[in-house]
Design an enzyme around this catalytic site. Sequence first.
Site, mmCIF file in Angstrom:
data_model
loop_
_atom_site.group_PDB
_atom_site.id
_atom_site.type_symbol
_atom_site.label_atom_id
_atom_site.label_comp_id
_atom_site.label_asym_id
_atom_site.label_seq_id
_atom_site.Cartn_x
_atom_site.Cartn_y
_atom_site.Cartn_z
ATOM 1 N N ALA A 1 0.930 -1.189 -0.068
ATOM 2 C CA ALA A 1 -0.049 -0.196 0.115
ATOM 3 C C ALA A 1 0.800 1.213 0.044
ATOM 4 O O ALA A 1 0.997 2.028 -0.960
ATOM 5 C CB ALA A 1 -0.963 -0.152 1.124
ATOM 6 N N ALA A 2 1.718 1.494 1.159
ATOM 7 C CA ALA A 2 2.408 2.630 1.275
ATOM 8 C C ALA A 2 3.502 2.860 0.136
ATOM 9 O O ALA A 2 3.586 4.031 -0.504
ATOM 10 C CB ALA A 2 3.216 2.606 2.666
ATOM 11 N N ARG B 1 3.660 11.796 -9.746
ATOM 12 C CA ARG B 1 2.650 12.727 -10.174
ATOM 13 C C ARG B 1 3.409 14.222 -10.059
ATOM 14 O O ARG B 1 3.183 15.172 -10.654
ATOM 15 C CB ARG B 1 1.485 12.728 -9.274
ATOM 16 C CG ARG B 1 0.482 11.728 -9.990
ATOM 17 C CD ARG B 1 -0.904 11.982 -9.276
ATOM 18 N NE ARG B 1 -0.955 11.866 -8.044
ATOM 19 C CZ ARG B 1 -1.124 10.612 -7.189
ATOM 20 N NH1 ARG B 1 -1.405 9.764 -8.200
ATOM 21 N NH2 ARG B 1 -1.130 10.507 -5.934
ATOM 22 N N CYS C 1 -6.506 -5.981 3.731
ATOM 23 C CA CYS C 1 -7.708 -5.983 4.505
ATOM 24 C C CYS C 1 -8.932 -6.769 4.103
ATOM 25 O O CYS C 1 -9.815 -7.192 4.458
ATOM 26 C CB CYS C 1 -8.144 -4.490 4.816
ATOM 27 S SG CYS C 1 -7.021 -3.371 5.375
ATOM 28 N N ASP D 1 2.742 0.005 7.627
ATOM 29 C CA ASP D 1 2.976 -0.696 8.572
ATOM 30 C C ASP D 1 4.240 -0.991 9.336
ATOM 31 O O ASP D 1 4.331 -1.499 10.384
ATOM 32 C CB ASP D 1 2.390 -1.903 8.304
ATOM 33 C CG ASP D 1 0.913 -2.019 7.989
ATOM 34 O OD1 ASP D 1 0.090 -1.061 8.100
ATOM 35 O OD2 ASP D 1 0.342 -3.082 7.390
#
Lengths: 449, 449
Positions: free
Chosen positions: A15-16, A26, A47, A285
Amino acid sequence: MEKMEYDVVILGGVAAGTSAAASAKRINKNLKIAIFQKEPYISYGGCGLPYVISGDVSSPEAVIALTPDIFKEKKGADVFVKHEAYEIDFSNKIVYIKSEEGEKEVSYNKLVISTGASPIIPPFQAWGEKGIFKLRNPDDAKNILNFIKEENPEKAIIIGGGFIGIETAEALKKHGIEITIIEGMDHILGNIEPEIHEEFIHGIREKGVNVVFNTFAKDVIKENGVFKVITEDNEYTGDMVIISIGVKPNTLFLKDKGLNLAKNGAIIVNEKMETNINNVYAAGDCATVNHFITGKNVYIPLGTTANKQGRIAGKNLAGGNDSFIGVVGSLITKFEDIEYAKTGLTLQEAINEGFNAEAVFIKSGSKAHYYKGSKKLKIKLVFEKKTGRILGAQFVGGEIHPRLNAITSLIYTNGTVDKLRNMDLAYSPPFSPVWDIDLVAANQAIKKI
Amino acid sequence: MEKMEYDVVILGGVAAGTSAAASAKRINKNLKIAIFQKEPYISYGGCGLPYVISGDVSSPEAVIALTPDIFKEKKGADVFVKHEAYEIDFSNKIVYIKSEEGEKEVSYNKLVISTGASPIIPPFQAWGEKGIFKLRNPDDAKNILNFIKEENPEKAIIIGGGFIGIETAEALKKHGIEITIIEGMDHILGNIEPEIHEEFIHGIREKGVNVVFNTFAKDVIKENGVFKVITEDNEYTGDMVIISIGVKPNTLFLKDKGLNLAKNGAIIVNEKMETNINNVYAAGDCATVNHFITGKNVYIPLGTTANKQGRIAGKNLAGGNDSFIGVVGSLITKFEDIEYAKTGLTLQEAINEGFNAEAVFIKSGSKAHYYKGSKKLKIKLVFEKKTGRILGAQFVGGEIHPRLNAITSLIYTNGTVDKLRNMDLAYSPPFSPVWDIDLVAANQAIKKI
């Protein structure tokens, strides 16, 4: 050893890490970025894994948002899967990576550490046997599903009643498996209000789930195809075992390298996701996060925070300037139709943080009392006694999400119970009673101020 | 003429009136209070009536919270049903009441006017015939249900596409009745964002509802048992007609008595529910309400506001001191699985109020994209360009209530899109995507600041 050079090296691509890569690109599309990821896939929603098992998600692959190839094509970053960092030379800005193809020496200008966390697996004898699982990545979900299909287990022991434990319990129950949850503490689901906990436990026990408290699993052994979970004074047998007692940051290789780590090994970051070492960021995490109410660094590893931290790290390393507002510890989960949520501090947490805190506990319905299908729900609302400032809330029951989001928003804006008690939360019989539970709680709270 | 004397006289006993009586008694239980109510029942949830027709509420009686006798017993106020005030002498503090039993001259120390509002019924020729209805009280619902049972109507014309019109359309459709909604404006549901409106209309048309815009019903006639709704250039026929073009405050008997009234006849009150006449309070659908954002007095007659205003009026007249925080125009409704909600100002309303306002329009899902049953939803988020202050939002789609409540709470606390964009709204796949639609909208909005 193969040598490589990148503007930005990102260790970990769930995710991170992927968020950091995408947001850095970007800001500056010319940046040369590489993601090194230990697992064979990136960009997955961890999740969602309990819901892969329950069937609410179609397949283990469905939680994977982007493959390495598509990520590279869409976001413009190189992705190396099955590549693990094992050493960092912060002074010379070099990361050492190992993979099946050999080792790589990768120099960076900016580094993001987003290696995530791993389930804590005690040294159980049975670990490694067929039928004893953790649930952290798509392969774990696949293995559990295959095991259920092939072995048709009748009884599962879940060691640890955290969110993953409860959600996996729900999922396994859908397969007709009898569940026993073994919990070391006197309560499940982390820091939870006693009244809310009682309600939740009552609910899942009524649904046939066995829960055992104050019971540490000392060992798990497998005998004649049956697992035995051995505790101080008892044994629990089952056809399968899930270990869900918590996670630890994947930062062992970073110990004693001058990088500031928290007690549990999480990398300490500020609200810009900077570590104490120049040009080194951490997110997700494996890192701490700032808490909006207390201002402290805390360890609350969640996918939603990982995404936000990753985005901010990527922005800042690419020349942007962004800060994370911080978390308030919002959580939501469910066991079938019993939902549980927390936002902000529990009463005990608030008192521990030095607040002169008070709380009210209120029961109500989710719709107009006369509307069919109105569900029972309960709130414990925590507030500062002197000012009425809202510090937290916990919910159990049905349709709690709208009530939760109102409180979360008020926590972030220093909202008070005086403000809340007459707020114009939209009313219509299918959606709420005329006095929503949040308003009722605030009206009771104001009497204690 | 019978003479009576009370400390507190309350005219009207639905939401505001009963709330006022109950809260006054909580402050001072010795107060002698009388409620005079025109209808044969008090204390009913008018918002539930469409759902009586749909069957989501078991019976017309189910929306009645308390009977006059039980109200008297529980709350300690006298209740006179089928009693209507027709004249007030503010100087001598006397209310004149008529009923089947004769007339009463009731003197008061404090007066609450909570006479509510009535549906606007144009002088249609067919009004009074069997099969043409308003929907305002339990008897109306009963009459509609009886008509459906006895006459088995196949086609209904609904004149006016406000909330009651839409909710009644949904209810009648459940009985298999074909629906045509005739709307005088170029849109239904009041002040609504064009993008949101388009989506809602598309949805209900797909479900088979006919909607005609820019079409004023000039007359309704009944010929050979069939209703004809006559418009400028067309005729619409149906077996039944619902008139739902709006309401007007029940204040005709108060005209030219020195009581300040708004243009539409609503009694102007301040945030303490005081009128311009000493010891005279007003609350509920017969009164204006202060708007939290604009500070203006507006007319938004809703049950939830009536309850709050009534409670505050009761407190204040009994010696308490409370003020209403004001409304932000929050509304929520649904047509089957298509939900619509508004909170705060539309972009146009914000501009009209002098704000340098901007908006973003975002589509997303209600759950993690991989989670089965994730529903599509859309938001238009309105904010102040310079400060990012959140001014309003509208939603259409599924599971919009949690997103709505977050925005409502932020409006009340001067929350900004900068605050919202990384807020820790609890995430779990069955409840939301990792980036909730509110956060996505805020992240887009921040680019326009």
